[in-house]
Design a protein around this motif. Structure first.
Motif, PDB file in Angstrom:
ATOM      1  N   PRO A 265       1.145  -0.948  -0.179  1.00  0.00           N
ATOM      2  CA  PRO A 265      -0.063   0.395  -0.072  1.00  0.00           C
ATOM      3  C   PRO A 265       0.407   1.339  -0.145  1.00  0.00           C
ATOM      4  O   PRO A 265       1.857   0.692   0.495  1.00  0.00           O
ATOM      5  N   ALA A 266       0.003   2.468  -1.079  1.00  0.00           N
ATOM      6  CA  ALA A 266       1.280   3.308  -0.595  1.00  0.00           C
ATOM      7  C   ALA A 266      -0.132   4.490  -1.250  1.00  0.00           C
ATOM      8  O   ALA A 266      -1.068   4.719  -1.945  1.00  0.00           O
ATOM      9  N   GLU A 267       0.379   5.975  -0.137  1.00  0.00           N
ATOM     10  CA  GLU A 267      -0.431   6.956   0.414  1.00  0.00           C
ATOM     11  C   GLU A 267      -0.147   7.330  -0.879  1.00  0.00           C
ATOM     12  O   GLU A 267       0.435   8.648  -0.966  1.00  0.00           O
ATOM     13  N   ILE A 268      -1.100   8.616  -2.370  1.00  0.00           N
ATOM     14  CA  ILE A 268       0.282   8.976  -3.222  1.00  0.00           C
ATOM     15  C   ILE A 268      -1.211  10.424  -3.299  1.00  0.00           C
ATOM     16  O   ILE A 268      -1.958   9.823  -3.255  1.00  0.00           O
ATOM     17  N   ASP A 269      -0.482  11.289  -3.797  1.00  0.00           N
ATOM     18  CA  ASP A 269      -1.388  12.927  -3.930  1.00  0.00           C
ATOM     19  C   ASP A 269      -1.479  12.652  -5.337  1.00  0.00           C
ATOM     20  O   ASP A 269      -1.285  12.983  -6.423  1.00  0.00           O
ATOM     21  N   THR A 270      -2.995  11.751  -5.324  1.00  0.00           N
ATOM     22  CA  THR A 270      -3.039  12.298  -6.453  1.00  0.00           C
ATOM     23  C   THR A 270      -3.684  13.464  -7.295  1.00  0.00           C
ATOM     24  O   THR A 270      -3.851  13.591  -8.747  1.00  0.00           O
ATOM     25  N   PHE A 271      -3.810  14.356  -6.538  1.00  0.00           N
ATOM     26  CA  PHE A 271      -3.644  16.021  -6.682  1.00  0.00           C
ATOM     27  C   PHE A 271      -2.849  16.550  -8.101  1.00  0.00           C
ATOM     28  O   PHE A 271      -2.587  16.998  -9.420  1.00  0.00           O
ATOM     29  N   ARG A 272      -2.047  16.056  -7.045  1.00  0.00           N
ATOM     30  CA  ARG A 272      -0.477  16.057  -8.110  1.00  0.00           C
ATOM     31  C   ARG A 272      -0.488  15.093  -9.371  1.00  0.00           C
ATOM     32  O   ARG A 272      -0.041  15.913 -10.407  1.00  0.00           O
ATOM     33  N   LEU A 273      -1.343  14.074  -9.407  1.00  0.00           N
ATOM     34  CA  LEU A 273      -1.497  13.206 -10.330  1.00  0.00           C
ATOM     35  C   LEU A 273      -1.708  14.012 -11.721  1.00  0.00           C
ATOM     36  O   LEU A 273      -1.272  14.092 -12.897  1.00  0.00           O
ATOM     37  N   ILE A 274      -2.788  14.599 -10.559  1.00  0.00           N
ATOM     38  CA  ILE A 274      -4.743  15.019 -12.534  1.00  0.00           C
ATOM     39  C   ILE A 274      -3.168  16.562 -12.704  1.00  0.00           C
ATOM     40  O   ILE A 274      -3.602  16.520 -13.492  1.00  0.00           O
ATOM     41  N   GLY A 275      -3.048  17.091 -11.790  1.00  0.00           N
ATOM     42  CA  GLY A 275      -2.696  18.929 -12.022  1.00  0.00           C
ATOM     43  C   GLY A 275      -1.015  18.465 -12.654  1.00  0.00           C
ATOM     44  O   GLY A 275      -1.270  19.464 -13.799  1.00  0.00           O
ATOM     45  N   GLN A 276      -0.267  17.130 -12.281  1.00  0.00           N
ATOM     46  CA  GLN A 276       0.970  17.766 -13.714  1.00  0.00           C
ATOM     47  C   GLN A 276       0.892  16.205 -14.406  1.00  0.00           C
ATOM     48  O   GLN A 276       1.781  16.332 -15.846  1.00  0.00           O
ATOM     49  N   GLY A 277      -0.432  16.267 -15.146  1.00  0.00           N
ATOM     50  CA  GLY A 277      -0.768  15.306 -15.541  1.00  0.00           C
ATOM     51  C   GLY A 277       0.716  13.978 -16.009  1.00  0.00           C
ATOM     52  O   GLY A 277       0.823  13.442 -16.887  1.00  0.00           O
ATOM     53  N   ILE A 278       0.635  13.227 -14.723  1.00  0.00           N
ATOM     54  CA  ILE A 278       1.500  12.172 -14.784  1.00  0.00           C
ATOM     55  C   ILE A 278       0.597  11.029 -15.216  1.00  0.00           C
ATOM     56  O   ILE A 278      -0.806  10.688 -14.766  1.00  0.00           O
ATOM     57  N   SER A 279       1.314  10.177 -15.940  1.00  0.00           N
ATOM     58  CA  SER A 279       1.188   8.710 -16.190  1.00  0.00           C
ATOM     59  C   SER A 279       1.287   8.055 -15.424  1.00  0.00           C
ATOM     60  O   SER A 279       2.809   7.621 -14.842  1.00  0.00           O
ATOM     61  N   LEU A 280       0.349   6.980 -14.703  1.00  0.00           N
ATOM     62  CA  LEU A 280       1.130   5.307 -14.661  1.00  0.00           C
ATOM     63  C   LEU A 280       0.948   4.509 -14.552  1.00  0.00           C
ATOM     64  O   LEU A 280      -0.576   4.015 -14.567  1.00  0.00           O
ATOM     65  N   HIS A 281       1.801   3.713 -15.072  1.00  0.00           N
ATOM     66  CA  HIS A 281       1.409   2.601 -15.325  1.00  0.00           C
ATOM     67  C   HIS A 281       2.069   1.101 -14.957  1.00  0.00           C
ATOM     68  O   HIS A 281       3.310   1.748 -14.078  1.00  0.00           O
ATOM     69  N   GLY A 282       1.514   0.037 -14.524  1.00  0.00           N
ATOM     70  CA  GLY A 282       1.921  -0.966 -14.031  1.00  0.00           C
ATOM     71  C   GLY A 282       3.031  -1.788 -15.086  1.00  0.00           C
ATOM     72  O   GLY A 282       1.673  -1.898 -16.350  1.00  0.00           O
ATOM     73  N   TYR A 283       4.182  -2.972 -15.302  1.00  0.00           N
ATOM     74  CA  TYR A 283       4.880  -3.347 -16.703  1.00  0.00           C
ATOM     75  C   TYR A 283       3.756  -5.095 -16.044  1.00  0.00           C
ATOM     76  O   TYR A 283       5.170  -4.794 -14.638  1.00  0.00           O
ATOM     77  N   SER A 284       3.787  -5.897 -16.977  1.00  0.00           N
ATOM     78  CA  SER A 284       3.928  -7.115 -16.519  1.00  0.00           C
ATOM     79  C   SER A 284       4.766  -7.563 -18.346  1.00  0.00           C
ATOM     80  O   SER A 284       4.247  -6.699 -19.137  1.00  0.00           O
ATOM     81  N   GLY A 285       5.314  -8.175 -17.998  1.00  0.00           N
ATOM     82  CA  GLY A 285       5.767  -9.000 -19.082  1.00  0.00           C
ATOM     83  C   GLY A 285       5.266  -9.789 -20.162  1.00  0.00           C
ATOM     84  O   GLY A 285       4.944  -9.360 -21.279  1.00  0.00           O
ATOM     85  N   GLN A 286       4.137 -10.167 -19.215  1.00  0.00           N
ATOM     86  CA  GLN A 286       3.179 -10.882 -20.319  1.00  0.00           C
ATOM     87  C   GLN A 286       2.194  -9.711 -21.164  1.00  0.00           C
ATOM     88  O   GLN A 286       1.271 -10.251 -22.158  1.00  0.00           O
ATOM     89  N   ASP A 287       2.359  -8.709 -20.968  1.00  0.00           N
ATOM     90  CA  ASP A 287       1.472  -7.577 -21.357  1.00  0.00           C
ATOM     91  C   ASP A 287       2.549  -7.162 -22.463  1.00  0.00           C
ATOM     92  O   ASP A 287       1.415  -6.552 -23.828  1.00  0.00           O
ATOM     93  N   HIS A 288       3.388  -7.632 -22.547  1.00  0.00           N
ATOM     94  CA  HIS A 288       4.328  -7.438 -23.604  1.00  0.00           C
ATOM     95  C   HIS A 288       5.898  -8.285 -23.966  1.00  0.00           C
ATOM     96  O   HIS A 288       6.767  -8.303 -23.972  1.00  0.00           O
ATOM     97  N   PRO A 289       5.253  -9.642 -24.773  1.00  0.00           N
ATOM     98  CA  PRO A 289       5.233 -10.280 -25.745  1.00  0.00           C
ATOM     99  C   PRO A 289       6.614 -10.202 -26.431  1.00  0.00           C
ATOM    100  O   PRO A 289       7.702 -11.126 -26.604  1.00  0.00           O
ATOM    101  N   ASP A 290       6.541  -8.990 -27.324  1.00  0.00           N
ATOM    102  CA  ASP A 290       7.445  -8.807 -28.588  1.00  0.00           C
ATOM    103  C   ASP A 290       8.677  -8.113 -27.255  1.00  0.00           C
ATOM    104  O   ASP A 290       9.839  -8.101 -28.318  1.00  0.00           O
TER     105      ASP A 290
END
Length: 344
Positions: A265-290
């Motif tokens: 668990p992590a408490e993240i400042d979602t206002f900052r995410l929105i205001g700065q236009g930050i994209s946040l994605h989790g990486y899984s090798g299964q989603d990128h077989p190439d």
């Protein structure tokens, strides 16, 4: 005189489910007859196998949703391995002497379906390099964060298996400034001196915001995160407009003695995410077989040209493997940790 093949082999089992982080006392080494391959199967004599933090999750009680099965008491451990085929069953497309990778490490001999083995080829100059975690770093930096020329990149857990490759790869992809984090001052110096990190923050009991601001006064464009927790929060606060975050691991929860390895668990400042236009994605090798084949080709070229190295430590002998896992959890090693078995 021909060498007589062994009739028995050894494997490492989980003897008892730990209440926190597992230690050597939770494992045992058992001796079994060397398996006999059936149709389409091969027996591989392992030479190297990976010691990796994901075992903490598989051994713990929070492995739901993982692509690999949970390890219960009495089960043999497993994970990426490099070895040589010694016997092949009828119809197997591999034969004795073929070098392969597979997922049944933590044993001297593995009975594997030939379809679950990948021949090594000669793309990489050293067989053990096939156990690197570089494909995760490369995939996250190219598919999610999309590093661009001039970017400032922050890599958390930079002294680990992913981080020791992520920084140099980010530089090769065009990053102008690469910053890492590690809890060891000695490792921080190695990251700067050996791997070309421009700056390294060393988390302590308090926030790392001041260190990160000094290392990246104009903010960060890319985060490759292997830790989560407070370091992820600090990266959010340091992010520039349009920053791209790729999450590869969550060691802050995975290696916590107070958790079961499958949550962070992590408490993240979602206002900052929105205001700065930050994209946040989790990486899984299964989603990128190439990615793996693409990474392996680049990795081989970069290793041969000297543009990159493969920081790793080889722990000799099956008997030392349980201790090597504990040392990994304690952060004693730099880069990838592998157990090396004798050739015969």
């Amino acid at each position: 005189m021909a060498t007589v093949p062994p009739s028995t082999t050894r494997e490492i089992l989980l003897a008892d489910t730990p209440g926190g982080l597992p230690g050597p006392e939770h494992f045992t080494i058992a001796r079994r007859p060397v398996p006999v391959p059936g149709p389409g199967q091969v027996v591989v004599r392992n030479r190297y196998f990976l010691v990796f933090p994901g075992l903490r999750t598989l051994i713990g009680g929070e492995a739901d949703g993982m692509p690999l099965p949970r390890i219960h008491a009495g089960d043999v451990l497993f994970g990426p391995a490099v070895g040589e085929v010694v016997t092949a069953g009828p119809g197997a497309p591999l034969g004795p002497g073929d070098a392969v990778t597979h997922l049944l490490g933590w044993r001297e001999h593995a009975l594997v379906a030939a379809s679950d083995c990948t021949p090594l080829g000669d793309v990489l100059p050293d067989p053990v390099a096939h156990l690197s975690s570089g494909s995760a770093a490369y995939g996250a930096l190219t598919r999610l964060a999309e590093v661009r020329p001039g970017d400032t990149v922050f890599v958390t857990g930079a002294a680990g298996a992913v981080g020791t490759l992520a920084g140099p790869v980010a530089r090769l992809l065009g990053a102008k400034r690469v910053i890492g984090s590690t809890r060891s001052p000695d490792k921080a110096e190695r990251l700067r001196a050996e791997l070309g990190y421009d700056a390294v923050v060393v988390p302590g009991p308090g926030p790392i915001d001041e260190q990160l601001a000094a290392a990246a006064p104009d903010g960060i464009d890319v985060l490759l995160d292997t830790v989560g927790g407070d370091q992820l929060n600090a990266a959010v606060r340091a992010a520039r407009q349009g920053a791209r975050f790729a999450l590869v691991g969550a060691l802050s929860g995975q290696l916590s003695p107070r958790r079961d390895g499958g949550s962070a668990p992590a408490e993240i400042d979602t206002f900052r995410l929105i205001g700065q236009g930050i994209s946040l994605h989790g990486y899984s090798g299964q989603d990128h077989p190439d990615v793996r084949a693409e990474w392996t080709k680049h990795f081989g070229d970069w290793l041969r040209s000297g543009e990159i190295t493969f920081p790793h430590v080889r722990i000799p002998g099956m008997d030392r493997a349980p201790r090597a896992l504990q040392e990994l959890f304690e952060g004693r090693h730099f880069g990838t940790v592998v157990v090396e078995l004798p050739p015969r």
